[in-house]
Design a protein around this motif. Structure first.
Motif, short mmCIF file in Angstrom:
data_model
loop_
_atom_site.label_atom_id
_atom_site.label_comp_id
_atom_site.label_asym_id
_atom_site.label_seq_id
_atom_site.Cartn_x
_atom_site.Cartn_y
_atom_site.Cartn_z
N UNK A 111 60.02 5.00 46.62
CA UNK A 111 60.91 5.80 46.06
C UNK A 111 61.26 6.27 44.71
N UNK A 112 61.92 5.03 44.64
CA UNK A 112 63.05 4.95 43.43
C UNK A 112 61.89 5.00 42.26
N UNK A 113 60.86 4.40 42.59
CA UNK A 113 60.31 4.52 41.31
C UNK A 113 59.57 6.23 40.91
N UNK A 114 59.65 6.98 41.95
CA UNK A 114 59.18 8.22 42.20
C UNK A 114 60.27 8.99 41.73
N UNK A 115 61.42 9.20 42.21
CA UNK A 115 62.98 9.68 41.11
C UNK A 115 63.40 9.17 39.69
N UNK A 116 62.63 7.62 39.48
CA UNK A 116 62.98 8.06 38.23
C UNK A 116 62.16 8.38 37.46
N UNK A 117 60.69 8.48 37.60
CA UNK A 117 59.78 9.16 37.09
C UNK A 117 59.82 11.05 36.90
N UNK A 119 63.22 12.35 37.04
CA UNK A 119 63.89 12.26 36.19
C UNK A 119 64.17 12.31 34.44
N UNK A 120 63.05 11.30 34.48
CA UNK A 120 61.84 11.05 33.25
C UNK A 120 61.19 11.94 32.40
N UNK A 125 61.70 17.61 29.10
CA UNK A 125 61.26 18.84 29.29
C UNK A 125 62.66 19.03 28.86
N UNK A 126 63.86 18.64 28.95
CA UNK A 126 65.67 19.93 28.41
C UNK A 126 65.38 18.93 27.08
N UNK A 127 64.57 18.52 26.55
CA UNK A 127 64.45 17.91 25.04
C UNK A 127 64.24 18.84 24.39
#
Length: 136
Positions: A111-117, A119-120, A125-127
């Motif tokens: 779950x933590x890896x999925x959330x980090x991915x 967010x990345x 996309x923002x950049x």
């Protein structure tokens, strides 16, 4: 400490049951093909200590009465123990509890890896969006 090796459908499995501070713990190891004596000895000397350290869950065994056992009865019990195949129900409970513990840990990590991915990806996309609108 007791090592039980048995055939499970298509492969050989070893289960080690041991008591640590009045709690029964069990470790399961898959050998694959039928293990030879040398393989079992190398397993005991090299892999078993690291496997024992990875076990986190345990089951409290029922209180055993400490009394002197007749030597003939003891010999019969030893003979019956060698005839038995499989593992004890307490060991199965310990393995099940350890499996549940590892499952919960694995879910947290994934779950933590999925959330980090996510967010990345969002930051990329923002950049990219800011780069497109740079000239306006």
């Amino acid at each position: 400490m007791m090592l039980t090796i048995y055939f499970e459908k298509t492969f050989w499995v070893g289960v080690v049951e041991f008591e640590e501070s009045d709690c029964l713990k069990a470790v399961r190891y898959v050998f694959g093909s039928e293990p030879k004596d040398e393989e079992i000895l190398t397993f005991i000397h090299t892999k078993l200590p690291t496997l024992i350290q990875t076990v986190h869950s345990s089951v409290s065994p029922f209180a055993k009465a400490k009394k002197r056992v007749n030597p003939k009865r003891l010999a019969r019990q030893a003979a019956n123990a060698t005839k038995q195949t499989g593992i004890s129900t307490k060991a199965q409970a310990a393995l099940k509890e350890d499996l549940e513990c590892r499952k919960i840990l694995r879910k947290k990590v994934s779950r933590k890896q999925r959330e980090e991915e996510t967010a990345r990806k969002r930051s990329l996309k923002v950049v990219k969006r800011k780069k497109k609108h740079r000239g306006k």
